[in-house]
Design an enzyme around this catalytic site. Structure first.
Site, short mmCIF file in Angstrom:
data_model
loop_
_atom_site.label_atom_id
_atom_site.label_comp_id
_atom_site.label_asym_id
_atom_site.label_seq_id
_atom_site.Cartn_x
_atom_site.Cartn_y
_atom_site.Cartn_z
N GLU A 1 0.87 -1.18 0.00
CA GLU A 1 0.00 0.00 0.00
C GLU A 1 0.90 1.22 0.00
O GLU A 1 1.80 1.33 0.84
CB GLU A 1 -0.91 0.01 1.24
CG GLU A 1 -1.89 1.17 1.22
CD GLU A 1 -2.81 1.19 2.43
OE1 GLU A 1 -3.65 2.11 2.52
OE2 GLU A 1 -2.68 0.30 3.29
N ARG B 1 5.76 -13.30 9.55
CA ARG B 1 6.35 -12.00 9.29
C ARG B 1 7.72 -11.92 9.97
O ARG B 1 8.04 -12.71 10.86
CB ARG B 1 5.45 -10.88 9.78
CG ARG B 1 5.24 -10.85 11.29
CD ARG B 1 4.37 -9.68 11.70
NE ARG B 1 5.02 -8.41 11.40
CZ ARG B 1 4.41 -7.24 11.44
NH1 ARG B 1 3.13 -7.16 11.75
NH2 ARG B 1 5.06 -6.13 11.18
N LYS C 1 4.36 1.02 10.72
CA LYS C 1 4.44 2.26 9.96
C LYS C 1 4.05 3.46 10.82
O LYS C 1 4.64 4.53 10.73
CB LYS C 1 3.53 2.19 8.72
CG LYS C 1 4.08 1.34 7.59
CD LYS C 1 3.14 1.39 6.39
CE LYS C 1 3.66 0.54 5.25
NZ LYS C 1 2.74 0.56 4.08
#
Length: 606
Positions: A69, A304, A314
């Site tokens: 994204e 992850r 983020k």
């Protein structure tokens, strides 16, 4: 090799992958053996079932995708995903798409799009495949997503819900209690279609209603309890502008994006595991309606990256930037790809890291030392050597003028790389000068040496690396007792590389830089940003574990070859570690600025 370059043969691929075999490779190899996707067609671009049916058999054995994204800068976790998706496509004669998942108009920006593209290419991968440019935006599929939503409504698989957010939350139930059907769930397809079109046309307020999939409010998987697939959001989109005031939810859009692009293997992290049933449900319904072609993509989840002394949220990384705890997204202490690049990390070291940590289905923590070790391993045979004095004190050779003449400068050379692979042309040697005065490290002199100390102290002999053997005679001090000069005599005939080099035994060799040709340089000594190995685990305030000594800026003296460095050139400062000429602030020849990339050994392991 880029992602679009095919490997030689499937057999060679399997052999090459043996040492790094993992469950994702096993899935791919099983699908290739069974011919799961052998009959797919590809029309040269994404599209619905009719579009792809008009194409030819897909030359790509598999198709993967990296779908960031564009709402921030990529970090080390994304680097792992890039290496997995592009690397597997490369290894199995496939293609990897770069797709911007831009379904959230309020958080996305063209700046991030540019940064992401640069990061993928810098890591050594490419989305081009011959004449195909597999660079896509989810927002280009908004028309199809809307058409698919209308089909789901007409087929009785979706309805418009006007409950409040709080009502939907309560009626959704929890793990011990089934959900309750919405009072709007029984509307007819015609009613739902009319209201949905009103939503599209801007006739209803933001947040006043959503389009939900009609699945099962009693499902043990809460994600299958009629999830929302469209919401009203008046926001200007960076790609589509104000064409839409309704936007698809990510969990609805993502499987459609994969299917339109004919993705075979959709790899994502474990937090999406619970969403896989809805991923499959969306594709099954749209294939039933003839909108998408079969076989559908399949989603597979891997763990992850959890790296010690690092945060990858983020939101938290943005907080560090906007609260000026670091100097921007590319601060060399940041785990962003742009930060790692500025720190001195190489594409090869990050690819090696991704390969070394492997791919698993269970979460675990990777020691930051593993990442540093990969950089050392890559730079060991690549980084040119150079001498730098980080804490300089002057060494005066008191008999220099007597032995060599006043003002004499002795030319010295050292190899740029001490170990050059066989059959490889060595780089040109480094040249520098030795005179009466040189700079040495302050720690290289002790008036009263501790046990085992082999460097300079009165009466001891050492070699100035690449130059002469010298004998220490003492030091001068200021009124506070601080050393201002170290004194020694040079022993003629002992210069490195001459027949007399071994005529006098020295217990140690120390690095130095000549006063005559040494150059001042700004050196930024970077350390880990956090003192806590898991700075944000368990709800901790990560700000409290910031390392106050994560950056120290010093003025060092470097040999002439280092002053000629170009931005982003990497070196081993002998004895000190690996450094990089800062790609932003370093100016070749006039303003040397170097960043510590990694020390010669893991100082944190003690």
């Amino acid at each position: 090799m880029t992602a679009s370059a095919p490997a030689s043969t499937p057999a060679a691929n399997a052999s090459d992958a043996t040492k790094i075999s993992n469950f994702l490779r096993q899935v791919i190899e099983s699908d290739l053996e069974r011919g799961t996707y052998a009959n797919r067609r590809w029309a040269g671009s994404p599209g619905d079932a009719a579009h792809q049916a008009a194409g030819t058999p897909d030359p790509a054995k598999i198709r993967t995708r990296f779908p960031p994204e564009p709402n921030g800068y990529l970090h080390i976790g994304h680097a792992k995903s890039i290496c997995i998706n592009f690397g597997l496509a490369r290894d199995y004669q496939g293609v990897c798409h770069l797709r911007f998942d831009d379904t959230n108009p309020e958080k996305e920006d063209a700046e991030y799009v540019s940064s992401i593209k640069n990061s993928v290419q810098w890591l050594g991968f490419d989305w081009n495949n011959g004449r195909e440019t597999n660079l896509y935006q989810a927002s280009d599929y908004f028309d199809f997503m809307y058409r698919a939503a209308e089909y789901l409504i007409e087929a009785g698989h979706a309805y418009v819900d006007e409950q409040t957010v709080e009502q939907m939350r309560i009626n959704r139930g929890d793990f011990s209690k089934p959900g309750v059907n919405s009072p709007f769930r029984a509307r007819t397809p015609a009613e739902n279609l009319q209201i949905f079109r009103e939503m599209r046309d801007g006739q209803h307020e933001d947040g006043s209603m959503v389009l939900r999939a009609k699945i099962d409010m009693a499902s043990p998987n809460i994600n299958m309890r009629d999830p929302a697939i469209y919401r009203i959001r008046r926001a200007t989109h960076h790609n589509t502008g104000d064409a839409w005031c309704i936007y698809p939810m990510y969990t609805y859009a993502h499987p459609i994006e994969d299917a339109l692009e004919q993705i075979t293997h959709s790899f994502c992290t474990l937090e999406f595991e619970d969403q896989r049933p809805f991923y499959d449900w969306v594709l099954e319904r749209l294939i039933e309606g003839g909108l998408l072609s079969a076989p559908p993509p399949r989603q597979y989840e891997f763990a992850r990256l959890n790296l010690t002394y690092v945060i990858t949220s983020k939101r938290k990384l943005a907080q560090l930037v906007y609260d000026h705890k670091v100097n921007g997204w590319d601060d060399p202490r940041m785990p962003t790809i742009v930060g790692l690049r500025r720190r001195g990390y190489t594409p090869a070291s990050l690819q090696l890291f991704a390969e070394r940590i492997g791919v698993t289905k269970s979460d675990s923590w990777i020691d930051y030392a593993t990442l540093e070790g990969c950089l050392r391993e890559d730079l060991e045979l690549k980084a040119h050597r150079g001498m730098a004095v980080l804490d300089p004190v002057k060494l005066v050779l008191t008999n220099w003028d007597e032995e060599f003449g006043t003002g004499h400068l002795e030319p010295c050379t050292q190899p740029a790389l001490p170990n050059v692979p066989e059959g490889t042309e060595p780089p040109p040697a480094r040249h520098f000068s030795m005179g009466k005065e040189v700079w040495i490290e302050r720690t290289d002199y002790e008036e009263v040496p501790p046990k085992g100390y082999k460097r300079l102290f009165p009466g001891n002999k050492v070699r100035l690396k690449g130059g002469y053997v010298i004998e220490c005679t003492g030091a001068n001090k200021d009124a506070d007792g601080q050393i201002t000069e170290v004194l020694a005599t040079v022993i003629p005939g002992t210069k490195s590389g001459t027949s007399g080099a071994d005529s006098v035994k020295a217990k140690a060799a120390i690095t130095w830089v000549g006063v005559a040709d040494g150059v001042q340089a700004e050196v930024r000594m970077y350390d880990r940003l956090f003192l806590d190995a898991q700075p944000d685990a368990g709800g901790k305030d990560f700000i409290e574990s910031l390392n106050p000594d994560s950056l120290k800026v010093i003025t060092a003296i470097v040999e002439p070859s280092l002053a000629k460095a170009r931005p982003d050139d990497k070196f081993q400062f002998e004895r000190h570690g690996y450094f990089v000429a800062d790609r932003v602030d370093h100016v070749q020849g006039t303003k040397p600025v170097f960043n510590l990339a990694v020390g010669l050994k893991d100082s944190w392991g003690k």
